[in-house]
Scaffold this motif. Structure first.
Motif, PDB file in Angstrom:
ATOM      1  N   HIS A 148       0.793  -1.230   0.000  1.00 33.51           N
ATOM      2  CA  HIS A 148       0.000   0.000   0.000  1.00 33.51           C
ATOM      3  C   HIS A 148       0.828   1.284   0.000  1.00 33.51           C
ATOM      4  CE1 HIS A 148      -2.514  -3.184   1.783  1.00 33.51           C
ATOM      5  NE2 HIS A 148      -3.507  -2.585   1.175  1.00 33.51           N
ATOM      6  N   THR A 149       2.152   1.170   0.059  1.00 34.50           N
ATOM      7  CA  THR A 149       3.003   2.344   0.178  1.00 34.50           C
ATOM      8  C   THR A 149       4.150   2.248  -0.817  1.00 34.50           C
ATOM      9  OG1 THR A 149       2.532   2.389   2.557  1.00 34.50           O
ATOM     10  CG2 THR A 149       4.368   3.727   1.806  1.00 34.50           C
ATOM     11  N   ARG A 150       4.505   3.349  -1.469  1.00 30.87           N
ATOM     12  CA  ARG A 150       5.720   3.368  -2.277  1.00 30.87           C
ATOM     13  C   ARG A 150       6.910   3.280  -1.316  1.00 30.87           C
ATOM     14  NH1 ARG A 150       3.170   8.020  -4.007  1.00 30.87           N
ATOM     15  NH2 ARG A 150       5.011   9.307  -3.634  1.00 30.87           N
ATOM     16  N   TRP A 151       7.784   2.306  -1.518  1.00 32.71           N
ATOM     17  CA  TRP A 151       8.819   2.072  -0.524  1.00 32.71           C
ATOM     18  C   TRP A 151      10.157   1.747  -1.150  1.00 32.71           C
ATOM     19  CZ3 TRP A 151      11.041  -2.781  -0.599  1.00 32.71           C
ATOM     20  CH2 TRP A 151      10.302  -3.808  -1.193  1.00 32.71           C
ATOM     21  N   SER A 152      11.201   1.990  -0.382  1.00 30.93           N
ATOM     22  CA  SER A 152      12.555   1.616  -0.787  1.00 30.93           C
ATOM     23  C   SER A 152      13.352   1.288   0.470  1.00 30.93           C
ATOM     24  CB  SER A 152      13.228   2.758  -1.551  1.00 30.93           C
ATOM     25  OG  SER A 152      14.479   2.357  -2.078  1.00 30.93           O
ATOM     26  N   VAL A 153      14.089   0.183   0.422  1.00 33.13           N
ATOM     27  CA  VAL A 153      14.857  -0.300   1.564  1.00 33.13           C
ATOM     28  C   VAL A 153      16.288  -0.529   1.111  1.00 33.13           C
ATOM     29  CG1 VAL A 153      15.128  -2.184   3.227  1.00 33.13           C
ATOM     30  CG2 VAL A 153      12.839  -1.382   2.618  1.00 33.13           C
TER      31      VAL A 153
END
Length: 371
Positions: free
Chosen positions: A130-135
């Motif tokens: 549900h979220t644009r993410w980067s790790v």
């Protein structure tokens, strides 16, 4: 003085990976070391009119919390953080652990609670879908030791792997995505590996710099219940303060029915987290041309050129086989000749041998063309 590569990476994160827009709420989490990159991300997000929120973690504090927390406390913490995540448009997590074994003395029953009551609900069920993410990791002495490099050499390797030409990579991935989307039966063979399963109707996703960094994989998921055979993974897998090595899994009707590794009871406990933990939720091919050897860090190892990973646990929403779990175990096998070789077949057609794609349309994904 700031390393210019840190600023380049921060700009890649906010512009390419997260596509931040004016007014977006961005949660920046920092675990351990990595302050220079966190600062750069916050500054770059302000420059784009975004609204950064910051949360700094400490592995020692988390260890103390996990050793003392019960299920109800972890559920309360997860509910608080899920509510915050629901308000965010984007998320970035920068991790620079000083000690790979920082949680090694957290009791297994506490790790089970962390996985099922906190990590799964917050990250696998809420954040990923549900979220644009980067790790990403942040280079430090501990990571350099894992990679058996000097810190300077590791920093050069790190930025080289994280800042490859992702536009070129993404274009080279398109034929593989098309091929996987039209494939029913997959067979993977090699030393200790003889697997067969279907990916029909699941779809395929190219990851080229828009999620975790470094990037470089194309993934799908086995149809739930279709995996048959056995696999021995030749890449160590760090998990919750331990490193599992020489992992072997046996599948019947899609489910892990037998397993072994350097710590068999621990692996059994992880696979017993919930019903979905014994069914794979992902199958992927790694293609990053700058990553050739394992270093016991999954964000790097799963992208190794000439590798594949088969992942017991939760499936991603954009290549969904319906499997749900609070674990996601990216066990990786390298198939280049120096690691024993191997072949991958799609609908009885050989598509990769000894880590190199042999179908001309996929040739641009081989390291000599992609690097």
């Amino acid at each position: 003085m700031e390393d210019g590569r840190v600023r380049l990476l921060a700009r890649h994160i906010v512009d390419f990976a997260l596509e931040l827009q004016r007014g977006d709420r961005l949660l920046v989490e920092l675990h351990g070391e990595g302050l220079p990159l966190a600062l750069a991300v916050v500054e770059e997000s302000f420059d784009r009119g975004a609204r950064p929120f910051v949360h700094r973690h400490d592995y020692r504090l988390e260890r103390a919390l996990l050793r003392g927390a019960d299920a109800s406390l972890l559920e309360e913490i997860a509910a608080f953080e899920v509510a915050r995540m629901e308000k965010m448009d984007a998320y970035v997590d920068i991790r620079g652990t000083e000690n790979l074994y920082a949680w090694s003395d957290v009791p297994q029953e506490k790790l089970d609670l962390y996985r099922s009551r906190y990590f799964g609900p917050l990250h696998l069920q809420r954040r990923c879908g549900h979220t644009r993410w980067s790790v990403m990791r942040y280079p430090n002495d501990a990571m350099a030791q894992q990679a058996k490099m000097s810190t300077k050499a590791f920093e050069d390797f790190y930025f080289g792997a994280c800042l490859v030409d992702y536009g070129r990579m993404e274009r080279a991935m398109r034929p593989l995505v098309d091929l996987m989307e039209g494939t029913d039966r997959v067979r993977v063979v090699g030393p200790g590996v003889d697997l067969a399963f279907s990916i029909k109707g699941i779809g395929a996703v190219a990851l080229a710099g828009r999620r975790n960094l470094p990037d470089g994989e194309v993934y799908s998921a086995p149809v739930r219940g279709s995996v048959e055979g056995r696999v021995r993974f030749n890449v160590p897998f760090p998990y919750e303060g331990f490193v599992l090595s020489d992992v072997e899994l046996v599948f019947r009707e899609g489910r892990v029915v037998a397993c072994s590794c350097n710590d068999g009871p621990r692996l059994e406990a992880i696979l017993d987290t919930d019903e979905g933990a014994r069914f794979p939720g992902e199958f992927a091919l790694g293609v990053n041309p700058e990553i050739l050897h394992p270093m016991a860090d999954v964000l790097f190892d799963e992208k190794i050129a000439g590798s594949f990973h088969l992942t017991p646990g939760n499936a991603y929403a954009n290549a969904d086989n319906g499997n749900r779990s609070s674990v996601h175990l990216d066990f990786t096998c390298i198939q280049r000749p120096e690691y024993g070789g191997g072949e991958i077949y799609f609908d009885d057609r050989l598509i990769r041998k000894d880590g190199l794609f042999v179908v001309e349309a996929l040739g641009d994904l081989n390291p000599d063309r992609l690097s």
